[in-house]
Design a protein around this motif. Structure first.
Motif, short mmCIF file in Angstrom:
data_model
loop_
_atom_site.label_atom_id
_atom_site.label_comp_id
_atom_site.label_asym_id
_atom_site.label_seq_id
_atom_site.Cartn_x
_atom_site.Cartn_y
_atom_site.Cartn_z
N LYS A 127 3.16 -13.33 4.08
CA LYS A 127 3.88 -14.77 4.31
C LYS A 127 5.42 -14.53 3.96
N GLU A 128 5.66 -13.72 3.13
CA GLU A 128 6.90 -13.84 2.50
C GLU A 128 7.66 -12.51 2.25
N LEU A 129 7.76 -12.11 3.75
CA LEU A 129 8.54 -10.69 3.66
C LEU A 129 9.97 -10.55 3.40
N SER A 130 10.50 -11.64 3.12
CA SER A 130 11.93 -12.00 2.73
C SER A 130 11.97 -11.20 1.15
N LEU A 161 18.46 3.29 2.01
CA LEU A 161 19.04 1.67 2.24
C LEU A 161 20.35 1.70 1.84
N ILE A 162 20.84 2.24 0.66
CA ILE A 162 21.97 2.32 -0.05
C ILE A 162 23.06 3.10 0.64
N LEU A 163 22.12 4.52 0.71
CA LEU A 163 23.41 5.43 1.33
C LEU A 163 23.69 5.24 2.90
N ASP A 164 22.81 4.44 3.45
CA ASP A 164 23.25 4.26 4.83
C ASP A 164 24.39 3.28 5.03
N ASN A 165 24.76 2.61 4.01
CA ASN A 165 25.56 1.57 3.99
C ASN A 165 26.62 1.59 2.87
N ILE A 166 26.82 2.58 2.09
CA ILE A 166 27.79 2.97 1.15
C ILE A 166 28.97 3.39 1.71
N GLY A 167 29.12 4.02 3.08
CA GLY A 167 30.49 4.29 3.48
C GLY A 167 31.13 3.30 4.66
N ASN A 168 30.50 2.00 4.39
CA ASN A 168 30.93 0.97 5.20
C ASN A 168 32.01 0.29 4.53
N ASP A 169 33.04 -0.39 5.42
CA ASP A 169 34.26 -0.96 4.80
C ASP A 169 33.91 -2.08 4.18
N ASP A 170 32.54 -2.90 4.49
CA ASP A 170 32.16 -3.90 3.94
C ASP A 170 31.03 -3.54 2.92
N ARG A 178 21.18 -2.50 -2.62
CA ARG A 178 20.77 -2.08 -4.18
C ARG A 178 20.00 -3.05 -4.81
N ASP A 179 20.45 -4.14 -4.60
CA ASP A 179 19.38 -5.43 -5.12
C ASP A 179 18.16 -5.45 -4.42
N ILE A 180 18.19 -5.38 -3.36
CA ILE A 180 16.84 -5.37 -2.52
C ILE A 180 16.11 -4.09 -3.04
N LEU A 181 16.41 -3.09 -3.26
CA LEU A 181 15.55 -2.04 -3.82
C LEU A 181 15.24 -2.53 -5.33
N ARG A 182 16.21 -2.66 -5.96
CA ARG A 182 16.08 -3.20 -7.59
C ARG A 182 14.54 -3.92 -7.70
#
Length: 196
Positions: A127-130, A161-170, A178-182
């Motif tokens: 119920k709480e996939l978030s 999850l982190i590697l896919d986004n680490i090169g983004n400008d944002d 990183r926080d989601i994985l932690r």
């Protein structure tokens, strides 16, 4: 004349590689697997470059813990492991997903939980996939309760999850990932006594 064995390029499924009809080359790593299993440590981090067989090794571990002895005939572990001891295995792979938004990240967690729910014969209503930690916690606990055995958790591409986004400008999404994985991985610490 013996038929030349095929190279299992791109193959990550131990069972398929060991299928005699497929005639693939397999380099026996079960000595290493057995050493890890008997070492007594609960956690291992396998760090190797890409394309060095980490996914195949995790699949090999899965087959061992599930007690599928028939796939190991002729390998080092075959007559050295107690095949009567099998364990439920939670398999998590972040390798195939896209993580360029929080919605896609949540969709991937939903897929992972649904696959494990089905494979393990569980009936958890997420119920709480978030909150991935709560879902992971439920998965471990339900698995432990159903099978009455410690649970094996195998995680592939743990940081994608982190590697896919680490090169983004944002940079905010890589920090959020990183926080989601932690948060997600904290379920392992919370359930240490239920993990093999």
């Amino acid at each position: 004349m013996q038929k030349r064995k095929k190279l299992p390029i791109g193959k990550q499924t131990f069972r398929d590689i060991r299928d005699p009809k497929e005639n693939y080359v397999y380099i026996d790593k079960t000595h290493d697997a057995l050493n890890m299993i008997e070492d007594g440590s609960n956690y291992y981090f396998l760090s190797r470059p890409r394309r060095f067989g980490k996914s195949l090794f995790l699949d090999t571990l899965s087959e061992i813990f599930l007690g599928h002895k028939q796939h190991f005939e002729g390998l080092h572990i075959y007559d050295k492991y107690d095949w009567e001891q099998s364990y439920p295995v939670i398999k998590i792979s972040f390798g195939s997903g896209s993580y360029s938004s929080k919605v896609l990240i949540n969709n991937e967690f939903e897929r992972i939980f649904a696959e494990n729910n089905k494979t393990l014969g569980l009936h958890i209503a997420y119920k709480e996939l978030s909150d991935s930690r709560k879902c992971f916690n439920s998965l471990i606990n339900e698995c432990y309760d159903k099978y009455g055995k410690k649970v094996v958790v195998l995680i592939d591409e743990y940081d994608k999850l982190i590697l896919d986004n680490i090169g983004n400008d944002d940079k905010s999404l890589s920090l959020e990932a990183r926080d989601i994985l932690r948060n997600f991985y904290s379920a392992l610490k919370d359930n240490d006594n239920k993990l093999r």
